[in-house]
Structures are given as structure tokens and as C-alpha cells.
Design a protein around this motif. Structure first.
Motif, PDB file in Angstrom:
ATOM      1  N   ALA A   1     -46.716  21.102  61.200  1.00 17.05           N
ATOM      2  CA  ALA A   1     -47.048  19.707  60.927  1.00 17.05           C
ATOM      3  C   ALA A   1     -46.450  19.295  59.597  1.00 17.05           C
ATOM      4  CB  ALA A   1     -48.558  19.504  60.893  1.00 17.05           C
ATOM      5  N   THR A   2     -46.089  18.021  59.481  1.00 16.58           N
ATOM      6  CA  THR A   2     -45.577  17.502  58.230  1.00 16.58           C
ATOM      7  C   THR A   2     -46.260  16.198  57.863  1.00 16.58           C
ATOM      8  OG1 THR A   2     -43.785  16.309  59.323  1.00 16.58           O
ATOM      9  CG2 THR A   2     -43.294  18.534  58.535  1.00 16.58           C
ATOM     10  N   PHE A   3     -46.260  15.915  56.558  1.00 18.53           N
ATOM     11  CA  PHE A   3     -46.822  14.673  56.035  1.00 18.53           C
ATOM     12  C   PHE A   3     -45.769  14.105  55.102  1.00 18.53           C
ATOM     13  CE2 PHE A   3     -50.768  12.254  55.266  1.00 18.53           C
ATOM     14  CZ  PHE A   3     -50.344  11.463  54.212  1.00 18.53           C
ATOM     15  N   ALA A   4     -45.169  12.982  55.471  1.00 16.80           N
ATOM     16  CA  ALA A   4     -44.081  12.398  54.695  1.00 16.80           C
ATOM     17  C   ALA A   4     -44.489  11.054  54.122  1.00 16.80           C
ATOM     18  CB  ALA A   4     -42.849  12.231  55.571  1.00 16.80           C
TER      19      ALA A   4
ATOM     20  N   LEU B   1     -60.406  26.460  61.169  1.00 16.11           N
ATOM     21  CA  LEU B   1     -60.070  26.857  59.809  1.00 16.11           C
ATOM     22  C   LEU B   1     -59.424  25.667  59.126  1.00 16.11           C
ATOM     23  CD1 LEU B   1     -58.435  30.415  60.107  1.00 16.11           C
ATOM     24  CD2 LEU B   1     -60.590  29.857  58.959  1.00 16.11           C
ATOM     25  N   ARG B   2     -59.507  25.666  57.804  1.00 18.27           N
ATOM     26  CA  ARG B   2     -58.856  24.625  57.025  1.00 18.27           C
ATOM     27  C   ARG B   2     -57.984  25.282  55.973  1.00 18.27           C
ATOM     28  NH1 ARG B   2     -61.126  20.500  52.485  1.00 18.27           N
ATOM     29  NH2 ARG B   2     -59.925  18.642  53.047  1.00 18.27           N
ATOM     30  N   LEU B   3     -56.688  24.958  56.015  1.00 15.54           N
ATOM     31  CA  LEU B   3     -55.755  25.460  55.026  1.00 15.54           C
ATOM     32  C   LEU B   3     -55.524  24.418  53.948  1.00 15.54           C
ATOM     33  CD1 LEU B   3     -53.005  27.082  57.300  1.00 15.54           C
ATOM     34  CD2 LEU B   3     -55.160  28.067  56.485  1.00 15.54           C
ATOM     35  N   SER B   4     -55.270  24.900  52.734  1.00 13.15           N
ATOM     36  CA  SER B   4     -54.950  24.014  51.624  1.00 13.15           C
ATOM     37  C   SER B   4     -53.672  24.491  50.955  1.00 13.15           C
ATOM     38  CB  SER B   4     -56.078  24.006  50.586  1.00 13.15           C
ATOM     39  OG  SER B   4     -57.288  23.548  51.138  1.00 13.15           O
ATOM     40  N   CYS B   5     -52.919  23.546  50.414  1.00 13.96           N
ATOM     41  CA  CYS B   5     -51.707  23.878  49.673  1.00 13.96           C
ATOM     42  C   CYS B   5     -51.621  22.948  48.478  1.00 13.96           C
ATOM     43  CB  CYS B   5     -50.472  23.725  50.547  1.00 13.96           C
ATOM     44  SG  CYS B   5     -48.924  23.952  49.652  1.00 13.96           S
ATOM     45  N   ALA B   6     -51.737  23.527  47.292  1.00 16.94           N
ATOM     46  CA  ALA B   6     -51.685  22.736  46.072  1.00 16.94           C
ATOM     47  C   ALA B   6     -50.314  22.860  45.424  1.00 16.94           C
ATOM     48  CB  ALA B   6     -52.765  23.201  45.110  1.00 16.94           C
ATOM     49  N   ALA B   7     -49.710  21.730  45.145  1.00 14.58           N
ATOM     50  CA  ALA B   7     -48.451  21.701  44.408  1.00 14.58           C
ATOM     51  C   ALA B   7     -48.781  21.458  42.942  1.00 14.58           C
ATOM     52  CB  ALA B   7     -47.553  20.595  44.949  1.00 14.58           C
ATOM     53  N   THR B   8     -48.391  22.399  42.095  1.00 17.48           N
ATOM     54  CA  THR B   8     -48.737  22.298  40.679  1.00 17.48           C
ATOM     55  C   THR B   8     -47.498  22.340  39.797  1.00 17.48           C
ATOM     56  OG1 THR B   8     -49.050  24.687  40.503  1.00 17.48           O
ATOM     57  CG2 THR B   8     -50.973  23.384  41.090  1.00 17.48           C
ATOM     58  N   GLY B   9     -47.655  21.863  38.578  1.00 14.25           N
ATOM     59  CA  GLY B   9     -46.541  21.793  37.656  1.00 14.25           C
ATOM     60  C   GLY B   9     -46.123  20.349  37.463  1.00 14.25           C
ATOM     61  N   GLY B  10     -45.011  20.165  36.792  1.00 16.24           N
ATOM     62  CA  GLY B  10     -44.531  18.817  36.521  1.00 16.24           C
ATOM     63  C   GLY B  10     -43.830  18.203  37.714  1.00 16.24           C
ATOM     64  N   ILE B  11     -44.577  17.427  38.480  1.00 16.08           N
ATOM     65  CA  ILE B  11     -44.051  16.828  39.698  1.00 16.08           C
ATOM     66  C   ILE B  11     -43.934  15.331  39.532  1.00 16.08           C
ATOM     67  CG2 ILE B  11     -44.446  16.458  42.165  1.00 16.08           C
ATOM     68  CD1 ILE B  11     -46.087  19.082  42.094  1.00 16.08           C
ATOM     69  N   LEU B  12     -42.743  14.805  39.724  1.00 21.44           N
ATOM     70  CA  LEU B  12     -42.537  13.372  39.614  1.00 21.44           C
ATOM     71  C   LEU B  12     -42.877  12.673  40.923  1.00 21.44           C
ATOM     72  CD1 LEU B  12     -41.519  10.979  37.919  1.00 21.44           C
ATOM     73  CD2 LEU B  12     -39.235  11.419  38.855  1.00 21.44           C
ATOM     74  N   LYS B  13     -42.396  13.243  42.017  1.00 22.14           N
ATOM     75  CA  LYS B  13     -42.607  12.604  43.313  1.00 22.14           C
ATOM     76  C   LYS B  13     -42.526  13.646  44.414  1.00 22.14           C
ATOM     77  CE  LYS B  13     -40.959   8.808  46.238  1.00 22.14           C
ATOM     78  NZ  LYS B  13     -39.998   7.684  46.352  1.00 22.14           N
ATOM     79  N   ILE B  14     -43.402  13.508  45.384  1.00 24.85           N
ATOM     80  CA  ILE B  14     -43.355  14.366  46.574  1.00 24.85           C
ATOM     81  C   ILE B  14     -42.923  13.519  47.758  1.00 24.85           C
ATOM     82  CG2 ILE B  14     -44.677  15.802  48.158  1.00 24.85           C
ATOM     83  CD1 ILE B  14     -46.518  16.525  45.861  1.00 24.85           C
ATOM     84  N   TYR B  15     -41.899  13.938  48.441  1.00 27.80           N
ATOM     85  CA  TYR B  15     -41.394  13.210  49.594  1.00 27.80           C
ATOM     86  C   TYR B  15     -42.072  13.684  50.878  1.00 27.80           C
ATOM     87  CZ  TYR B  15     -37.892  12.233  46.098  1.00 27.80           C
ATOM     88  OH  TYR B  15     -37.273  11.861  44.938  1.00 27.80           O
ATOM     89  N   THR B  16     -42.047  14.970  51.085  1.00 26.00           N
ATOM     90  CA  THR B  16     -42.628  15.552  52.295  1.00 26.00           C
ATOM     91  C   THR B  16     -43.314  16.864  51.956  1.00 26.00           C
ATOM     92  OG1 THR B  16     -40.830  14.632  53.647  1.00 26.00           O
ATOM     93  CG2 THR B  16     -42.164  16.361  54.651  1.00 26.00           C
ATOM     94  N   MET B  17     -44.471  17.074  52.552  1.00 28.54           N
ATOM     95  CA  MET B  17     -45.109  18.389  52.532  1.00 28.54           C
ATOM     96  C   MET B  17     -45.404  18.763  53.970  1.00 28.54           C
ATOM     97  SD  MET B  17     -47.722  18.329  49.259  1.00 28.54           S
ATOM     98  CE  MET B  17     -47.934  20.113  49.219  1.00 28.54           C
ATOM     99  N   GLY B  18     -45.387  20.055  54.222  1.00 27.33           N
ATOM    100  CA  GLY B  18     -45.616  20.458  55.596  1.00 27.33           C
ATOM    101  C   GLY B  18     -46.111  21.880  55.712  1.00 27.33           C
ATOM    102  N   TRP B  19     -46.481  22.210  56.920  1.00 28.08           N
ATOM    103  CA  TRP B  19     -46.909  23.564  57.267  1.00 28.08           C
ATOM    104  C   TRP B  19     -45.974  24.127  58.333  1.00 28.08           C
ATOM    105  CZ3 TRP B  19     -50.456  26.031  54.476  1.00 28.08           C
ATOM    106  CH2 TRP B  19     -51.362  25.277  53.725  1.00 28.08           C
ATOM    107  N   TYR B  20     -45.569  25.366  58.126  1.00 28.61           N
ATOM    108  CA  TYR B  20     -44.799  26.117  59.083  1.00 28.61           C
ATOM    109  C   TYR B  20     -45.561  27.405  59.347  1.00 28.61           C
ATOM    110  CZ  TYR B  20     -40.849  23.004  58.198  1.00 28.61           C
ATOM    111  OH  TYR B  20     -40.042  21.901  58.089  1.00 28.61           O
ATOM    112  N   ARG B  21     -45.214  28.070  60.418  1.00 28.42           N
ATOM    113  CA  ARG B  21     -45.853  29.351  60.692  1.00 28.42           C
ATOM    114  C   ARG B  21     -44.848  30.322  61.300  1.00 28.42           C
ATOM    115  NH1 ARG B  21     -49.931  27.542  65.661  1.00 28.42           N
ATOM    116  NH2 ARG B  21     -48.317  27.289  67.277  1.00 28.42           N
TER     117      ARG B  21
END
Length: 123
Positions: free
Chosen positions: A48-51, A17-37
Motif C-alpha cells: 500500500a502507498t500513501f501519496a 495488526l497495526r504497523l507504524s513507520c516513523a520518518a525522523t530527522g530533518g525532513i522538508l517534504k514527504i511525497y510518498t510513503m508506503g509499505w512493501y512486503r
């Protein structure tokens, strides 16, 4: 600013499976995004995290998913992905997207959670 997760579903053991997560709105900078369960009756755990730090990317994984899951991010779309292969019944859980970011409107640093998407792996 909000996170919208998608891509969950029902799959047989060994499937993908492939999960997606879109961050929307006025975003200046993203430091870390991740998945928890969170599985029924269990605490929420890191998957997993992506920093991003000074242009350098780093990924981290829970031991239980190393070699099977791959996290990636499309910086242009502010979207995080989780490619899940060789799924096992133990991967069954609600998967939540997480982001640590700065909002453009007031330069506040926020920690956000998505609404969760169900992943069910049948044996």
C-alpha cells in the motif's frame, strides 16, 4: 533521516495488526510513503502507498489486500500506519516501510527503506 518501522508480530488467521513507520530527522517534504512486503523465496511486492500531491492525498493497494488493509499517515508526526485486518497466512512476510522525501539539510530528494518488521499469521 531514517525510517523506523514497528508493530509486527505473530497473530492467528483472521486477526489484526497495526504497523507504524516513523520518518525522523530533518525532513522538508514527504511525497510518498508506503509499505512493501517480502515473503520467503518471493520478490518484494507493494502492499500500500500513501501519496501527497499539491495537498491531495491518494492511497493505492495491492489487489490481495484491498478491503482488509488500510494505510494512513499522520503528517504532523511524519508517521505512516498500516492497519491490517482479517489477516491470512499468505500475509506472512517481512514488511518494509518506504519513503520518497526531500531532506532539509541539502534539499536532496531521497528514497529510503526501513529495517523491516516480521508479520507471521498462523492458520
Amino acid at each position: 533521516v531514517q525510517l523506523q518501522a514497528s508493530g509486527g508480530g505473530l497473530v492467528v488467521s483472521g486477526g489484526s495488526l497495526r504497523l507504524s513507520c516513523a520518518a525522523t530527522g530533518g525532513i522538508l517534504k514527504i511525497y510518498t510513503m508506503g509499505w512493501y512486503r517480502q515473503a520467503p523465496g518471493k520478490q518484494r511486492e507493494l502492499v500500500a502507498t500513501f501519496a501527497t500531491t499539491d495537498g491531495i492525498f491518494r492511497t493505492d493497494y495491492a489487489d490481495s489486500v484491498k478491503g482488509r488493509f488500510t494505510v494512513s499517515r499522520n503528517n504532523t508526526k511524519n508517521t505512516l500506519y498500516l492497519e491490517m485486518n482479517r489477516l491470512e497466512p499468505e500475509d506472512t512476510a517481512v514488511y518494509y516501510c518506504h519513503a520518497d522525501l526531500t531532506r532539509t539539510s541539502d534539499l536532496r530528494r531521497l528514497v529510503l527503506w526501513g529495517q523491516g518488521t516480521q508479520v507471521t499469521v498462523s492458520s
